[in-house]
Scaffold this active site. Sequence first.
Site, PDB file in Angstrom:
ATOM      1  N   SER A 177     -10.311   2.140   5.172  1.00  0.00           N
ATOM      2  CA  SER A 177      -9.181   1.230   4.982  1.00  0.00           C
ATOM      3  C   SER A 177      -7.985   1.768   5.746  1.00  0.00           C
ATOM      4  CB  SER A 177      -8.857   1.123   3.485  1.00  0.00           C
ATOM      5  OG  SER A 177      -7.756   0.290   3.253  1.00  0.00           O
ATOM      6  N   ALA A 178      -7.384   0.939   6.593  1.00  0.00           N
ATOM      7  CA  ALA A 178      -6.262   1.376   7.422  1.00  0.00           C
ATOM      8  C   ALA A 178      -4.937   0.991   6.789  1.00  0.00           C
ATOM      9  CB  ALA A 178      -6.363   0.772   8.828  1.00  0.00           C
ATOM     10  N   LYS A 190      -9.044   6.663   4.010  1.00  0.00           N
ATOM     11  CA  LYS A 190      -7.791   5.971   4.316  1.00  0.00           C
ATOM     12  C   LYS A 190      -7.331   6.489   5.662  1.00  0.00           C
ATOM     13  CE  LYS A 190      -4.478   3.120   3.440  1.00  0.00           C
ATOM     14  NZ  LYS A 190      -4.717   1.693   3.199  1.00  0.00           N
ATOM     15  N   SER A 199     -12.874  -4.092  -0.255  1.00  0.00           N
ATOM     16  CA  SER A 199     -12.016  -3.790   0.885  1.00  0.00           C
ATOM     17  C   SER A 199     -12.465  -4.599   2.097  1.00  0.00           C
ATOM     18  CB  SER A 199     -12.090  -2.291   1.186  1.00  0.00           C
ATOM     19  OG  SER A 199     -11.430  -1.963   2.390  1.00  0.00           O
ATOM     20  N   GLY A 249     -21.870  -0.878   7.554  1.00  0.00           N
ATOM     21  CA  GLY A 249     -22.917  -1.835   7.281  1.00  0.00           C
ATOM     22  C   GLY A 249     -23.117  -2.785   8.446  1.00  0.00           C
ATOM     23  N   PRO A 250     -24.130  -3.644   8.373  1.00  0.00           N
ATOM     24  CA  PRO A 250     -24.428  -4.579   9.464  1.00  0.00           C
ATOM     25  C   PRO A 250     -23.378  -5.678   9.563  1.00  0.00           C
ATOM     26  CG  PRO A 250     -25.813  -5.037   7.576  1.00  0.00           C
ATOM     27  CD  PRO A 250     -25.069  -3.776   7.245  1.00  0.00           C
ATOM     28  N   ARG A 308       0.837  -1.206   0.000  1.00  0.00           N
ATOM     29  CA  ARG A 308       0.000   0.000   0.000  1.00  0.00           C
ATOM     30  C   ARG A 308       0.865   1.247   0.000  1.00  0.00           C
ATOM     31  NH1 ARG A 308      -3.199  -2.744   4.840  1.00  0.00           N
ATOM     32  NH2 ARG A 308      -1.267  -2.085   5.806  1.00  0.00           N
ATOM     33  N   SER A 368      -5.833  -0.101  -1.002  1.00  0.00           N
ATOM     34  CA  SER A 368      -6.418  -1.163  -0.192  1.00  0.00           C
ATOM     35  C   SER A 368      -5.705  -2.464  -0.524  1.00  0.00           C
ATOM     36  CB  SER A 368      -7.917  -1.280  -0.493  1.00  0.00           C
ATOM     37  OG  SER A 368      -8.483  -2.409   0.128  1.00  0.00           O
TER      38      SER A 368
END
Length: 382
Positions: A238-239, A168, A354, A361-362, A55, A86
Amino acid sequence: MTTLRTVKVHRIGTAGPDDIEGLRRAIDDGEIDPKGIVAILGKTEGNGCVNDFTRGYTSHVLKHALASWRGSAPDAIARDVAIVMSGGTEGGLSPHLLVFEVGAIGLAPSEAVSVVPSLAVGVAMTRAFAPEEIGRMPQVEATADAVRRAMQEAGIESARDVHYVQVKCPLLTKQRIADAHQRGRSVATLDTYRSMGYSRGASALGIGLALGELRADQVCDSEICSNAALYSGVASTSAGIELMENQILVVGNSPRWGGDLVIGHGVMQDAIDTDAVFDALAPLTLSEPGRLTRAERERVVAVLAKAEPSASGEIRGRRHTMLDDSDIQASRHARALVGGVLAGVFGDTQLFVSGGAEHQGPDGGGPVAVIASRAPSRLVPR
Protein backbone atom coordinates in the site's frame (compact mmCIF):
# COMPACT_ATOMS: atom_id res chain seq x y z
CA MET A 1 9.62 -23.82 31.91
CA THR A 2 9.74 -22.90 28.21
CA THR A 3 8.80 -19.35 27.24
CA LEU A 4 7.29 -18.64 23.83
CA ARG A 5 6.32 -15.41 22.19
CA THR A 6 2.67 -15.00 21.37
CA VAL A 7 0.75 -12.49 19.31
CA LYS A 8 -2.75 -11.15 19.80
CA VAL A 9 -4.68 -9.37 17.05
CA HIS A 10 -7.24 -6.78 18.14
CA ARG A 11 -9.83 -5.48 15.66
CA ILE A 12 -11.14 -2.06 16.66
CA GLY A 13 -13.71 0.00 14.78
CA THR A 14 -13.12 3.73 14.24
CA ALA A 15 -15.46 6.68 13.84
CA GLY A 16 -13.00 8.78 11.83
CA PRO A 17 -9.32 9.14 10.88
CA ASP A 18 -8.49 10.66 14.28
CA ASP A 19 -10.51 8.22 16.38
CA ILE A 20 -8.30 6.19 18.73
CA GLU A 21 -10.77 6.00 21.60
CA GLY A 22 -11.39 2.28 21.10
CA LEU A 23 -7.66 1.62 21.29
CA ARG A 24 -7.31 3.94 24.28
CA ARG A 25 -10.09 2.11 26.15
CA ALA A 26 -8.52 -1.27 25.43
CA ILE A 27 -5.23 -0.01 26.86
CA ASP A 28 -6.88 1.62 29.89
CA ASP A 29 -8.81 -1.60 30.58
CA GLY A 30 -5.63 -3.67 30.42
CA GLU A 31 -6.69 -5.58 27.30
CA ILE A 32 -3.68 -4.30 25.34
CA ASP A 33 -0.16 -3.56 26.59
CA PRO A 34 1.01 -0.59 24.48
CA LYS A 35 4.63 -1.68 24.89
CA GLY A 36 3.77 -4.93 23.12
CA ILE A 37 2.34 -3.31 19.99
CA VAL A 38 4.54 -4.05 16.98
CA ALA A 39 2.19 -3.10 14.13
CA ILE A 40 -1.10 -1.37 13.46
CA LEU A 41 -2.91 -1.84 10.16
CA GLY A 42 -5.92 0.29 9.40
CA LYS A 43 -8.56 1.18 6.85
CA THR A 44 -9.33 4.90 6.60
CA GLU A 45 -12.18 6.53 4.71
CA GLY A 46 -10.15 8.60 2.25
CA ASN A 47 -9.95 8.03 -1.49
CA GLY A 48 -6.84 5.85 -1.40
CA CYS A 49 -5.18 8.08 -4.02
CA VAL A 50 -2.21 10.47 -3.93
CA ASN A 51 -4.10 13.16 -2.02
CA ASP A 52 -5.55 10.82 0.61
CA PHE A 53 -4.26 12.58 3.70
CA THR A 54 -6.40 10.46 6.03
CA ARG A 55 -3.62 7.86 5.98
CA GLY A 56 -0.96 10.28 7.18
CA TYR A 57 -3.36 11.90 9.65
CA THR A 58 -4.24 8.59 11.28
CA SER A 59 -0.58 7.52 11.31
CA HIS A 60 0.38 10.82 12.98
CA VAL A 61 -2.31 10.47 15.65
CA LEU A 62 -1.35 6.85 16.37
CA LYS A 63 2.37 7.56 16.46
CA HIS A 64 2.04 10.37 18.99
CA ALA A 65 -0.48 8.46 21.12
CA LEU A 66 1.79 5.40 21.22
CA ALA A 67 4.74 7.58 22.16
CA SER A 68 2.77 8.94 25.10
CA TRP A 69 1.51 5.52 26.23
CA ARG A 70 4.98 3.96 25.95
CA GLY A 71 6.91 6.92 27.35
CA SER A 72 9.06 7.25 24.24
CA ALA A 73 9.64 9.71 21.42
CA PRO A 74 7.50 9.68 18.24
CA ASP A 75 10.65 9.02 16.21
CA ALA A 76 11.22 5.82 18.20
CA ILE A 77 7.69 4.66 17.37
CA ALA A 78 8.37 5.24 13.68
CA ARG A 79 11.42 2.98 13.94
CA ASP A 80 9.86 0.22 16.03
CA VAL A 81 6.19 -0.02 15.02
CA ALA A 82 4.86 -0.63 11.51
CA ILE A 83 1.90 1.73 11.10
CA VAL A 84 0.19 0.87 7.82
CA MET A 85 -2.90 2.84 6.88
CA SER A 86 -4.78 1.85 3.72
CA GLY A 87 -7.16 4.46 2.34
CA GLY A 88 -10.53 3.68 0.82
CA THR A 89 -13.61 2.12 2.44
CA GLU A 90 -15.86 2.09 -0.59
CA GLY A 91 -19.09 0.13 -0.63
CA GLY A 92 -19.76 -1.43 2.76
CA LEU A 93 -16.16 -1.59 3.99
CA SER A 94 -15.92 -0.35 7.57
CA PRO A 95 -13.02 1.79 8.88
CA HIS A 96 -11.07 -0.06 11.57
CA LEU A 97 -7.68 -0.80 13.09
CA LEU A 98 -5.89 -4.15 13.39
CA VAL A 99 -3.50 -4.01 16.34
CA PHE A 100 -0.76 -6.66 16.56
CA GLU A 101 0.46 -7.10 20.14
CA VAL A 102 3.36 -9.40 21.03
CA GLY A 103 3.69 -10.93 24.49
CA ALA A 104 4.98 -14.14 26.05
CA ILE A 105 3.55 -17.31 27.57
CA GLY A 106 5.20 -19.99 29.68
CA LEU A 107 4.86 -23.70 28.96
CA ALA A 108 5.50 -26.57 31.34
CA PRO A 109 7.98 -29.20 30.05
CA SER A 110 5.15 -31.61 29.20
CA GLU A 111 3.45 -28.90 27.11
CA ALA A 112 6.63 -27.81 25.34
CA VAL A 113 7.05 -31.12 23.52
CA SER A 114 3.66 -30.73 21.84
CA VAL A 115 4.09 -27.17 20.59
CA VAL A 116 2.48 -26.66 17.18
CA PRO A 117 2.89 -23.73 14.76
CA SER A 118 1.11 -20.59 15.90
CA LEU A 119 0.76 -17.08 14.52
CA ALA A 120 4.14 -15.34 14.24
CA VAL A 121 4.99 -11.79 13.19
CA GLY A 122 8.14 -9.88 12.32
CA VAL A 123 8.66 -6.20 11.52
CA ALA A 124 11.44 -4.51 9.56
CA MET A 125 12.02 -1.15 7.92
CA THR A 126 14.08 -0.25 4.86
CA ARG A 127 16.17 2.88 4.61
CA ALA A 128 14.51 5.99 3.21
CA PHE A 129 14.45 5.97 -0.59
CA ALA A 130 15.47 8.80 -2.88
CA PRO A 131 12.67 9.74 -5.31
CA GLU A 132 14.57 8.23 -8.24
CA GLU A 133 14.68 4.85 -6.46
CA ILE A 134 10.92 4.52 -6.00
CA GLY A 135 9.45 1.93 -8.35
CA ARG A 136 12.87 0.66 -9.38
CA MET A 137 15.32 -2.08 -8.47
CA PRO A 138 16.81 -0.35 -5.38
CA GLN A 139 13.34 -0.50 -3.82
CA VAL A 140 12.91 -4.14 -4.92
CA GLU A 141 16.24 -5.20 -3.42
CA ALA A 142 15.86 -3.24 -0.18
CA THR A 143 12.39 -4.71 0.32
CA ALA A 144 13.65 -8.25 -0.23
CA ASP A 145 16.37 -7.72 2.36
CA ALA A 146 13.89 -6.29 4.88
CA VAL A 147 11.48 -9.20 4.37
CA ARG A 148 14.30 -11.63 5.12
CA ARG A 149 15.15 -9.70 8.29
CA ALA A 150 11.52 -9.69 9.38
CA MET A 151 11.30 -13.46 8.82
CA GLN A 152 14.40 -13.95 10.94
CA GLU A 153 12.97 -11.78 13.70
CA ALA A 154 9.75 -13.79 13.58
CA GLY A 155 11.55 -17.12 13.75
CA ILE A 156 9.94 -18.22 10.49
CA GLU A 157 12.47 -20.49 8.83
CA SER A 158 10.65 -21.49 5.65
CA ALA A 159 9.01 -19.28 3.05
CA ARG A 160 6.11 -21.75 2.85
CA ASP A 161 5.20 -20.75 6.42
CA VAL A 162 4.76 -17.10 5.39
CA HIS A 163 1.12 -16.39 4.57
CA TYR A 164 0.98 -12.60 4.35
CA VAL A 165 3.47 -9.75 3.94
CA GLN A 166 2.19 -6.20 4.33
CA VAL A 167 4.29 -3.30 3.07
CA LYS A 168 3.64 0.40 3.39
CA CYS A 169 5.63 2.19 0.71
CA PRO A 170 6.13 5.77 -0.54
CA LEU A 171 4.95 7.51 -3.70
CA LEU A 172 6.12 10.36 -5.87
CA THR A 173 4.78 13.90 -5.58
CA LYS A 174 5.57 16.79 -7.91
CA GLN A 175 7.93 18.16 -5.27
CA ARG A 176 9.78 14.85 -4.99
CA ILE A 177 10.02 14.59 -8.78
CA ALA A 178 11.41 18.13 -8.96
CA ASP A 179 13.98 17.25 -6.30
CA ALA A 180 15.24 14.34 -8.40
CA HIS A 181 15.38 16.45 -11.56
CA GLN A 182 17.33 19.19 -9.78
CA ARG A 183 19.95 16.58 -8.99
CA GLY A 184 20.01 15.35 -12.58
CA ARG A 185 18.13 12.13 -11.85
CA SER A 186 15.16 10.61 -13.66
CA VAL A 187 12.17 8.99 -11.96
CA ALA A 188 10.12 5.89 -12.79
CA THR A 189 7.14 7.98 -13.92
CA LEU A 190 6.08 11.64 -14.02
CA ASP A 191 2.50 10.68 -13.16
CA THR A 192 2.09 10.87 -9.38
CA TYR A 193 -0.85 8.46 -9.35
CA ARG A 194 1.01 5.90 -11.46
CA SER A 195 3.93 6.22 -9.06
CA MET A 196 1.78 4.53 -6.43
CA GLY A 197 1.53 1.48 -8.68
CA TYR A 198 5.26 1.46 -9.40
CA SER A 199 6.07 1.63 -5.70
CA ARG A 200 3.56 -1.09 -4.82
CA GLY A 201 4.77 -3.24 -7.68
CA ALA A 202 8.47 -2.91 -6.84
CA SER A 203 7.70 -3.73 -3.21
CA ALA A 204 5.68 -6.80 -4.18
CA LEU A 205 8.46 -8.07 -6.44
CA GLY A 206 10.87 -7.65 -3.52
CA ILE A 207 8.62 -9.88 -1.44
CA GLY A 208 8.54 -12.44 -4.24
CA LEU A 209 12.33 -12.47 -4.43
CA ALA A 210 12.74 -12.84 -0.66
CA LEU A 211 10.34 -15.79 -0.52
CA GLY A 212 11.70 -17.58 -3.60
CA GLU A 213 8.52 -17.06 -5.60
CA LEU A 214 10.60 -15.22 -8.20
CA ARG A 215 14.18 -15.58 -9.43
CA ALA A 216 16.58 -12.66 -9.38
CA ASP A 217 17.11 -12.94 -13.16
CA GLN A 218 13.36 -12.42 -13.74
CA VAL A 219 13.17 -8.99 -12.17
CA CYS A 220 14.51 -5.73 -13.58
CA ASP A 221 13.32 -2.14 -13.97
CA SER A 222 11.61 -2.83 -17.29
CA GLU A 223 9.49 -5.66 -15.80
CA ILE A 224 8.03 -3.54 -13.00
CA CYS A 225 4.35 -2.85 -13.72
CA SER A 226 4.69 -4.30 -17.22
CA ASN A 227 4.85 -8.08 -16.75
CA ALA A 228 1.75 -9.20 -14.86
CA ALA A 229 2.96 -12.81 -14.94
CA LEU A 230 5.45 -11.95 -12.21
CA TYR A 231 3.78 -11.82 -8.83
CA SER A 232 3.83 -12.87 -5.20
CA GLY A 233 0.98 -14.87 -3.76
CA VAL A 234 1.31 -13.39 -0.26
CA ALA A 235 2.19 -9.75 -0.95
CA SER A 236 0.00 -6.83 0.06
CA THR A 237 1.51 -3.41 -0.58
CA SER A 238 0.00 0.00 0.00
CA ALA A 239 1.49 3.34 -1.07
CA GLY A 240 1.16 6.61 0.80
CA ILE A 241 2.46 10.15 0.88
CA GLU A 242 3.35 10.02 4.57
CA LEU A 243 6.70 8.18 4.38
CA MET A 244 9.79 7.62 2.24
CA GLU A 245 10.84 4.17 3.49
CA ASN A 246 9.14 0.78 3.27
CA GLN A 247 7.61 -0.58 6.45
CA ILE A 248 7.25 -4.36 6.40
CA LEU A 249 5.11 -6.74 8.46
CA VAL A 250 5.64 -10.47 7.84
CA VAL A 251 2.91 -12.78 9.16
CA GLY A 252 3.13 -16.56 9.23
CA ASN A 253 3.09 -19.61 11.49
CA SER A 254 5.99 -20.88 13.57
CA PRO A 255 6.50 -23.53 16.30
CA ARG A 256 8.59 -20.93 18.14
CA TRP A 257 5.40 -19.03 18.96
CA GLY A 258 2.50 -19.95 21.21
CA GLY A 259 -1.15 -18.99 21.40
CA ASP A 260 -4.27 -20.20 19.63
CA LEU A 261 -4.12 -18.00 16.53
CA VAL A 262 -3.02 -19.20 13.09
CA ILE A 263 -3.04 -17.73 9.60
CA GLY A 264 -3.88 -19.23 6.24
CA HIS A 265 -4.00 -17.74 2.76
CA GLY A 266 -5.26 -18.29 -0.75
CA VAL A 267 -4.80 -16.50 -4.06
CA MET A 268 -7.97 -15.17 -5.68
CA GLN A 269 -7.80 -15.69 -9.44
CA ASP A 270 -10.40 -12.97 -9.93
CA ALA A 271 -12.50 -10.62 -7.83
CA ILE A 272 -15.26 -13.18 -7.14
CA ASP A 273 -13.06 -16.21 -6.41
CA THR A 274 -14.51 -17.46 -3.13
CA ASP A 275 -12.79 -20.84 -3.57
CA ALA A 276 -9.51 -19.09 -2.75
CA VAL A 277 -11.14 -17.53 0.31
CA PHE A 278 -11.99 -20.99 1.61
CA ASP A 279 -8.41 -22.11 0.91
CA ALA A 280 -7.37 -19.34 3.30
CA LEU A 281 -9.85 -20.71 5.82
CA ALA A 282 -8.18 -24.14 5.92
CA PRO A 283 -7.03 -23.71 9.56
CA LEU A 284 -10.65 -23.39 10.66
CA THR A 285 -11.60 -26.94 9.59
CA LEU A 286 -15.06 -25.94 8.45
CA SER A 287 -17.97 -28.09 9.53
CA GLU A 288 -19.60 -27.58 6.15
CA PRO A 289 -17.60 -27.07 2.91
CA GLY A 290 -18.03 -23.65 1.35
CA ARG A 291 -19.88 -22.18 4.31
CA LEU A 292 -19.04 -20.59 7.64
CA THR A 293 -21.24 -21.20 10.64
CA ARG A 294 -21.83 -18.39 13.13
CA ALA A 295 -19.40 -20.02 15.58
CA GLU A 296 -16.73 -20.27 12.89
CA ARG A 297 -17.21 -16.64 11.89
CA GLU A 298 -16.65 -15.62 15.50
CA ARG A 299 -13.24 -17.31 15.47
CA VAL A 300 -12.05 -15.04 12.64
CA VAL A 301 -10.09 -12.04 13.95
CA ALA A 302 -8.79 -10.52 10.70
CA VAL A 303 -9.39 -10.75 6.95
CA LEU A 304 -6.80 -9.20 4.63
CA ALA A 305 -7.09 -9.02 0.85
CA LYS A 306 -6.01 -7.20 -2.29
CA ALA A 307 -8.29 -5.87 -5.01
CA GLU A 308 -7.57 -4.79 -8.58
CA PRO A 309 -9.73 -4.56 -11.73
CA SER A 310 -8.63 -6.98 -14.43
CA ALA A 311 -6.79 -5.31 -17.30
CA SER A 312 -8.85 -7.38 -19.77
CA GLY A 313 -12.01 -5.50 -18.79
CA GLU A 314 -13.74 -8.81 -18.08
CA ILE A 315 -14.54 -11.09 -15.15
CA ARG A 316 -15.11 -14.68 -16.29
CA GLY A 317 -16.07 -13.52 -19.74
CA ARG A 318 -18.45 -10.81 -18.57
CA ARG A 319 -17.60 -7.18 -19.30
CA HIS A 320 -16.95 -4.85 -16.37
CA THR A 321 -16.78 -1.05 -16.58
CA MET A 322 -14.37 -0.28 -13.74
CA LEU A 323 -11.66 0.86 -16.14
CA ASP A 324 -14.02 3.02 -18.19
CA ASP A 325 -15.28 5.21 -15.34
CA SER A 326 -13.73 8.68 -15.57
CA ASP A 327 -15.39 9.84 -12.36
CA ILE A 328 -14.24 7.16 -9.90
CA GLN A 329 -10.78 5.60 -9.97
CA ALA A 330 -10.93 1.90 -10.90
CA SER A 331 -9.25 0.56 -7.76
CA ARG A 332 -12.03 2.14 -5.70
CA HIS A 333 -14.59 0.09 -7.61
CA ALA A 334 -12.45 -3.01 -7.08
CA ARG A 335 -12.23 -2.48 -3.32
CA ALA A 336 -16.00 -2.20 -3.11
CA LEU A 337 -16.51 -5.33 -5.22
CA VAL A 338 -14.05 -7.54 -3.32
CA GLY A 339 -15.25 -6.09 -0.03
CA GLY A 340 -18.81 -7.12 -0.88
CA VAL A 341 -17.76 -10.63 -1.89
CA LEU A 342 -15.81 -11.12 1.35
CA ALA A 343 -18.51 -9.56 3.51
CA GLY A 344 -20.95 -12.15 2.17
CA VAL A 345 -18.60 -14.94 3.24
CA PHE A 346 -17.69 -13.60 6.67
CA GLY A 347 -20.83 -11.73 7.62
CA ASP A 348 -18.67 -8.74 8.58
CA THR A 349 -17.57 -5.50 6.93
CA GLN A 350 -14.47 -4.82 9.05
CA LEU A 351 -12.25 -6.16 6.29
CA PHE A 352 -8.75 -4.99 5.37
CA VAL A 353 -9.25 -4.79 1.60
CA SER A 354 -6.48 -2.84 -0.09
CA GLY A 355 -6.63 -1.61 -3.69
CA GLY A 356 -3.82 -1.62 -6.22
CA ALA A 357 -2.52 -5.18 -6.68
CA GLU A 358 0.43 -4.71 -9.05
CA HIS A 359 2.46 -7.98 -8.89
CA GLN A 360 0.25 -9.10 -5.98
CA GLY A 361 -1.51 -12.15 -7.32
CA PRO A 362 -2.65 -12.64 -10.93
CA ASP A 363 -4.24 -9.89 -13.00
CA GLY A 364 -7.68 -9.08 -11.61
CA GLY A 365 -7.14 -11.24 -8.52
CA GLY A 366 -4.96 -11.07 -5.45
CA PRO A 367 -3.94 -12.70 -2.18
CA VAL A 368 -6.41 -13.15 0.66
CA ALA A 369 -5.36 -14.12 4.19
CA VAL A 370 -7.37 -15.02 7.28
CA ILE A 371 -6.22 -14.95 10.90
CA ALA A 372 -8.37 -17.04 13.20
CA SER A 373 -8.30 -19.06 16.39
CA ARG A 374 -7.16 -22.62 15.79
CA ALA A 375 -9.78 -25.26 15.14
CA PRO A 376 -10.09 -27.53 18.19
CA SER A 377 -9.82 -30.66 16.05
CA ARG A 378 -6.94 -29.45 13.91
CA LEU A 379 -3.63 -28.21 15.29
CA VAL A 380 -1.58 -27.48 12.20
CA PRO A 381 -2.90 -25.54 9.15
CA ARG A 382 -2.17 -27.03 5.78
